[in-house]
Enzyme design. Structure first.
Site, PDB file in Angstrom:
ATOM      1  N   ASP A  95     -25.947 -11.509 -70.922  1.00 30.56           N
ATOM      2  CA  ASP A  95     -24.511 -11.311 -71.101  1.00 30.56           C
ATOM      3  C   ASP A  95     -24.250 -10.881 -72.538  1.00 30.56           C
ATOM      4  OD1 ASP A  95     -21.846 -11.185 -70.440  1.00 30.56           O
ATOM      5  OD2 ASP A  95     -21.490 -13.328 -70.668  1.00 30.56           O
ATOM      6  N   LYS A  98     -24.691  -4.468 -73.276  1.00 32.80           N
ATOM      7  CA  LYS A  98     -25.202  -3.875 -72.032  1.00 32.80           C
ATOM      8  C   LYS A  98     -26.310  -2.860 -72.317  1.00 32.80           C
ATOM      9  CE  LYS A  98     -21.885  -6.350 -70.672  1.00 32.80           C
ATOM     10  NZ  LYS A  98     -22.115  -7.697 -71.134  1.00 32.80           N
ATOM     11  N   ASP A 123     -24.837  -9.632 -66.318  1.00 28.06           N
ATOM     12  CA  ASP A 123     -23.398  -9.522 -66.131  1.00 28.06           C
ATOM     13  C   ASP A 123     -22.920  -8.104 -66.433  1.00 28.06           C
ATOM     14  OD1 ASP A 123     -20.900 -10.571 -65.514  1.00 28.06           O
ATOM     15  OD2 ASP A 123     -20.492 -11.192 -67.564  1.00 28.06           O
ATOM     16  N   ASN A 124     -21.908  -7.690 -65.701  1.00 29.96           N
ATOM     17  CA  ASN A 124     -21.203  -6.427 -65.965  1.00 29.96           C
ATOM     18  C   ASN A 124     -22.094  -5.185 -65.920  1.00 29.96           C
ATOM     19  OD1 ASN A 124     -19.726  -8.523 -68.242  1.00 29.96           O
ATOM     20  ND2 ASN A 124     -18.525  -7.736 -66.561  1.00 29.96           N
ATOM     21  N   GLU A 153     -12.895 -10.852 -64.283  1.00 28.97           N
ATOM     22  CA  GLU A 153     -13.812 -10.832 -65.432  1.00 28.97           C
ATOM     23  C   GLU A 153     -14.034 -12.238 -65.963  1.00 28.97           C
ATOM     24  OE1 GLU A 153     -16.168  -9.626 -68.683  1.00 28.97           O
ATOM     25  OE2 GLU A 153     -15.672  -8.657 -66.801  1.00 28.97           O
TER      26      GLU A 153
END
Length: 154
Positions: A95, A98, A123-124, A153
């Protein structure tokens, strides 16, 4: 809830979190661990780490349960075994930045820090996105890849 469910299903004893920020997610991870488990959390920003340290300790987790490591993930990962005693991680939660996901997964692989059957949760990956990481995870043949969709989110 996805993290909570996976922790409950897998009951990992050695967890690595990349991206501590203020420690909120770290506390949630630590609360989901089985007895005797240890969480290693890595934060690049020393100011964020200082806040996280207070949050983690105020939540009641000592350094034997949650170890906060300050430094860039690309420098910390190669030293996890020798400096922090993490032989292998059963569960990794990414997390952080990215663009670092793929690099750090490959570092974990090259330093043999992923236990057999380890869970890697990132995540994401769709938004804001980590397309190279996702492509690698789907096509390299080392992982069973599943995308979990979440509506919120936070």
């Amino acid at each position: 809830r996805i993290v909570e469910r996976l922790l409950c299903e897998r009951a990992p004893l050695r967890v690595l979190e990349l991206g501590t920020y203020c420690g909120y997610g770290t506390v949630l991870l630590a609360q989901g661990l089985p007895p005797g488990a240890r969480l290693y959390t890595v934060e690049t920003n020393p100011h964020h780490a200082a806040v996280a340290e207070k949050v983690i300790r105020l939540a009641g987790f000592d350094e034997q349960t949650v170890e906060l490591i300050v430094g860039p993930s690309e420098e910390v990962i190669p030293r996890l075994r020798e400096r922090h005693g993490l032989l292998e991680a059963d569960f990794v939660f990414m997390d952080h930045r990215k663009r670092c996901y793929l690099r750090d997964l490959r570092l974990l692989e090259s330093h043999e820090l992923l236990a057999a059957g380890a869970t890697v949760l990132a995540d994401n990956v769709l938004f804001p996105g980590a397309p190279h990481f996702l492509q690698y995870a789907k096509t390299c043949g080392k992982y069973r890849c599943k995308v979990h969709r979440a509506s919120l989110e936070y």
